[in-house]
Design a protein around this motif. Structure first.
Motif, mmCIF file in Angstrom:
data_model
loop_
_atom_site.group_PDB
_atom_site.id
_atom_site.type_symbol
_atom_site.label_atom_id
_atom_site.label_comp_id
_atom_site.label_asym_id
_atom_site.label_seq_id
_atom_site.Cartn_x
_atom_site.Cartn_y
_atom_site.Cartn_z
ATOM 1 N N ALA A 21 -68.786 31.315 22.986
ATOM 2 C CA ALA A 21 -69.091 32.293 24.023
ATOM 3 C C ALA A 21 -68.809 33.673 23.485
ATOM 4 O O ALA A 21 -67.778 33.915 22.889
ATOM 5 C CB ALA A 21 -68.223 32.043 25.256
ATOM 6 N N SER A 22 -69.736 34.599 23.702
ATOM 7 C CA SER A 22 -69.522 35.981 23.303
ATOM 8 C C SER A 22 -69.582 36.835 24.542
ATOM 9 O O SER A 22 -69.900 36.367 25.621
ATOM 10 C CB SER A 22 -70.599 36.427 22.305
ATOM 11 O OG SER A 22 -71.880 36.325 22.885
ATOM 12 N N ALA A 23 -69.268 38.095 24.407
ATOM 13 C CA ALA A 23 -69.256 38.969 25.558
ATOM 14 C C ALA A 23 -70.627 38.994 26.204
ATOM 15 O O ALA A 23 -71.607 39.375 25.592
ATOM 16 C CB ALA A 23 -68.856 40.389 25.121
ATOM 17 N N ALA A 24 -70.682 38.569 27.484
ATOM 18 C CA ALA A 24 -71.917 38.475 28.243
ATOM 19 C C ALA A 24 -72.956 37.663 27.502
ATOM 20 O O ALA A 24 -74.150 37.867 27.645
ATOM 21 C CB ALA A 24 -72.466 39.870 28.577
ATOM 22 N N GLY A 25 -72.536 36.712 26.673
ATOM 23 C CA GLY A 25 -73.465 35.874 25.941
ATOM 24 C C GLY A 25 -74.139 36.584 24.795
ATOM 25 O O GLY A 25 -75.134 36.121 24.250
ATOM 26 N N GLU A 26 -73.639 37.761 24.403
ATOM 27 C CA GLU A 26 -74.307 38.576 23.409
ATOM 28 C C GLU A 26 -73.621 38.480 22.056
ATOM 29 O O GLU A 26 -72.405 38.371 21.983
ATOM 30 C CB GLU A 26 -74.294 40.054 23.831
ATOM 31 C CG GLU A 26 -74.918 40.300 25.192
ATOM 32 C CD GLU A 26 -74.613 41.690 25.696
ATOM 33 O OE1 GLU A 26 -73.854 42.415 25.026
ATOM 34 O OE2 GLU A 26 -75.123 42.042 26.765
ATOM 35 N N PRO A 27 -74.388 38.562 20.957
ATOM 36 C CA PRO A 27 -73.772 38.621 19.638
ATOM 37 C C PRO A 27 -73.170 39.980 19.391
ATOM 38 O O PRO A 27 -73.630 40.975 19.933
ATOM 39 C CB PRO A 27 -74.955 38.368 18.690
ATOM 40 C CG PRO A 27 -76.139 38.881 19.444
ATOM 41 C CD PRO A 27 -75.857 38.560 20.901
ATOM 42 N N SER A 28 -72.120 40.014 18.603
ATOM 43 C CA SER A 28 -71.535 41.289 18.222
ATOM 44 C C SER A 28 -72.445 41.976 17.224
ATOM 45 O O SER A 28 -72.915 41.365 16.272
ATOM 46 C CB SER A 28 -70.155 41.063 17.597
ATOM 47 O OG SER A 28 -69.604 42.287 17.193
ATOM 48 N N THR A 29 -72.720 43.266 17.454
ATOM 49 C CA THR A 29 -73.670 43.978 16.611
ATOM 50 C C THR A 29 -73.086 45.316 16.203
ATOM 51 O O THR A 29 -72.648 46.087 17.052
ATOM 52 C CB THR A 29 -74.991 44.232 17.370
ATOM 53 O OG1 THR A 29 -75.442 42.995 17.911
ATOM 54 C CG2 THR A 29 -76.045 44.802 16.436
ATOM 55 N N ALA A 30 -73.072 45.585 14.947
ATOM 56 C CA ALA A 30 -72.542 46.855 14.461
ATOM 57 C C ALA A 30 -73.612 47.938 14.538
ATOM 58 O O ALA A 30 -74.795 47.667 14.385
ATOM 59 C CB ALA A 30 -72.054 46.711 13.026
ATOM 60 N N GLY A 31 -73.207 49.183 14.757
ATOM 61 C CA GLY A 31 -74.143 50.292 14.800
ATOM 62 C C GLY A 31 -73.772 51.330 13.765
ATOM 63 O O GLY A 31 -72.772 51.195 13.056
ATOM 64 N N PRO A 32 -74.557 52.404 13.642
ATOM 65 C CA PRO A 32 -74.254 53.460 12.692
ATOM 66 C C PRO A 32 -73.015 54.231 13.092
ATOM 67 O O PRO A 32 -72.482 54.054 14.184
ATOM 68 C CB PRO A 32 -75.509 54.353 12.764
ATOM 69 C CG PRO A 32 -76.086 54.082 14.121
ATOM 70 C CD PRO A 32 -75.794 52.648 14.398
ATOM 71 N N ALA A 33 -72.555 55.067 12.211
ATOM 72 C CA ALA A 33 -71.333 55.819 12.451
ATOM 73 C C ALA A 33 -71.435 56.634 13.736
ATOM 74 O O ALA A 33 -72.452 57.240 14.029
ATOM 75 C CB ALA A 33 -71.064 56.743 11.266
ATOM 76 N N GLY A 116 -71.842 43.868 27.795
ATOM 77 C CA GLY A 116 -71.180 42.985 26.847
ATOM 78 C C GLY A 116 -70.920 43.728 25.547
ATOM 79 O O GLY A 116 -71.455 44.820 25.305
ATOM 80 N N LYS A 117 -70.107 43.139 24.706
ATOM 81 C CA LYS A 117 -69.709 43.806 23.468
ATOM 82 C C LYS A 117 -70.914 44.110 22.574
ATOM 83 O O LYS A 117 -71.022 45.200 21.995
ATOM 84 C CB LYS A 117 -68.700 42.935 22.720
ATOM 85 C CG LYS A 117 -68.159 43.567 21.448
ATOM 86 C CD LYS A 117 -66.991 42.771 20.895
ATOM 87 C CE LYS A 117 -67.381 41.357 20.498
ATOM 88 N NZ LYS A 117 -66.263 40.650 19.830
ATOM 89 N N GLY A 118 -71.843 43.156 22.479
ATOM 90 C CA GLY A 118 -72.982 43.351 21.597
ATOM 91 C C GLY A 118 -73.901 44.470 22.061
ATOM 92 O O GLY A 118 -74.254 45.372 21.299
ATOM 93 N N SER A 119 -74.294 44.433 23.342
ATOM 94 C CA SER A 119 -75.234 45.443 23.842
ATOM 95 C C SER A 119 -74.585 46.825 23.901
ATOM 96 O O SER A 119 -75.245 47.838 23.614
ATOM 97 C CB SER A 119 -75.751 45.052 25.230
ATOM 98 O OG SER A 119 -74.715 45.025 26.186
ATOM 99 N N LEU A 120 -73.308 46.899 24.251
ATOM 100 C CA LEU A 120 -72.653 48.204 24.330
ATOM 101 C C LEU A 120 -72.500 48.816 22.944
ATOM 102 O O LEU A 120 -72.646 50.033 22.770
ATOM 103 C CB LEU A 120 -71.292 48.054 25.006
ATOM 104 C CG LEU A 120 -70.591 49.354 25.430
ATOM 105 C CD1 LEU A 120 -71.466 50.151 26.391
ATOM 106 C CD2 LEU A 120 -69.247 49.048 26.090
ATOM 107 N N THR A 121 -72.234 47.981 21.955
ATOM 108 C CA THR A 121 -72.157 48.479 20.581
ATOM 109 C C THR A 121 -73.521 48.979 20.113
ATOM 110 O O THR A 121 -73.621 50.019 19.446
ATOM 111 C CB THR A 121 -71.634 47.376 19.645
ATOM 112 O OG1 THR A 121 -70.343 46.953 20.080
ATOM 113 C CG2 THR A 121 -71.529 47.879 18.208
ATOM 114 N N ARG A 122 -74.582 48.250 20.472
ATOM 115 C CA ARG A 122 -75.935 48.697 20.130
ATOM 116 C C ARG A 122 -76.258 50.031 20.793
ATOM 117 O O ARG A 122 -76.829 50.936 20.167
ATOM 118 C CB ARG A 122 -76.955 47.643 20.574
ATOM 119 C CG ARG A 122 -76.996 46.387 19.724
ATOM 120 C CD ARG A 122 -77.830 46.588 18.457
ATOM 121 N NE ARG A 122 -79.230 46.750 18.766
ATOM 122 C CZ ARG A 122 -80.098 45.742 18.927
ATOM 123 N NH1 ARG A 122 -79.682 44.485 18.845
ATOM 124 N NH2 ARG A 122 -81.374 45.983 19.168
#
Length: 280
Positions: A21-33, A116-122
């Motif tokens: 399970a990930s945050a809100a079902g989302e994968p963790s995704t890194a973004g630019p600086a 979720g963590k993935g979408s917010l990071t994106r």
């Protein structure tokens, strides 16, 4: 089932063959600086759970700056009207965020409008802000009873056992799918029902609330169910919309039922799991 903390009663994800399970079902995704400051994910999620159910457009203490940055990013993508960029994560912001999640390819509970963590990071990668105090619900764990909780919920549950001195017994876990008796509250993560047989229910509910659950003692005269404790982990990014509404009711001092009656549980400071851990 006695003492979920006992290792012998747990089966890890890999052994059970369950998807993580990930945050809100989302994968963790890194973004630019990041160049536009930071967004506190804990505060954004708390606002997203509380604001839609308020009778006004007041700002969750400490959340306004972070929510405004998220809203500005959504507005820049043409998903939110400028008049709603106000630091209040109300229904218009929830709808806009859900559209953003669907644009990223998410669906179902992963596109409920709860960040979720993935979408917010994106989103931060596009808008130039860094995401701090990220929430990670962890992988799914199957208990000896067959019920499933994510790791964050299990940790909270075990801490409630510890501080109350009560051995708790799960009667329904999370991710149970369509269960008409639960009105959708157990469809996602963060939800757990607990037996009240042979325990001090008031003391157990108080401990659950202290560690970050919205929790109530459900009695037989409140609905067609056996007496039990119903709890939803505040700020769990896997929760279903029905469970999210119950958290909103908890913040408003309600009982989380369709009756909208006043909260009849013990009075404690309303905190998240992360806030509890930092103070203990």
């Amino acid at each position: 089932m006695r003492r979920i903390a006992v290792t012998a009663l747990l089966t890890a994800v890999a052994a059970a063959g369950l998807a993580p399970a990930s945050a809100a079902g989302e994968p963790s995704t890194a973004g630019p600086a990041a160049t536009a400051g930071s967004v506190n994910m804990e505060m954004v999620v708390k606002a997203a759970m509380w604001d839609p159910y308020k009778p006004n457009r007041s700002i969750v203490p400490g959340a306004g700056t972070s929510v405004t940055k998220v809203e500005k990013a959504l507005a820049a993508k043409g998903l939110l009207a400028g008049k709603y960029v106000d630091g209040h994560f109300g229904t218009s912001t929830v709808d806009a965020y859900a559209k953003y999640q669907r644009r990223l390819g998410y669906s179902g509970l992963a596109a409920s409008g709860l960040p979720g963590k993935g979408s917010l990071t994106r989103l931060g990668g596009d808008a130039g802000f860094d995401v701090t105090r990220k929430i990670d619900v962890g992988g799914k764990v199957r208990l000896g009873s067959g019920d499933v909780l994510n790791r964050r919920t299990l940790n909270m549950y075990e801490e409630a056992e510890k501080i109350s001195g009560i051995d708790l017994t799960v009667t329904q876990g999370s991710y149970t799918g369509a269960n008409p008796g639960s009105a959708g509250t157990h469809d996602g993560g963060g939800a757990v029902d607990i037996s009240v047989r042979g325990i001090n229910a008031h003391k157990a509910v108080k401990a659950l609330r202290r560690v970050g659950f919205a929790a109530w003692h459900r009695t037989a005269d409140q609905g067609d169910w056996a007496p039990h404790i119903h709890a939803i982990a505040i700020n769990d990014t896997d929760v279903s919309p029905a469970a999210q509404k119950q958290v909103g009711d908890y913040f408003r001092g309600k009982n989380g039922l369709a009756s909208g009656a006043p909260d009849d549980g013990p009075k404690v400071e309303k905190v998240t799991w992360e806030q509890y851990r930092r103070s203990n």
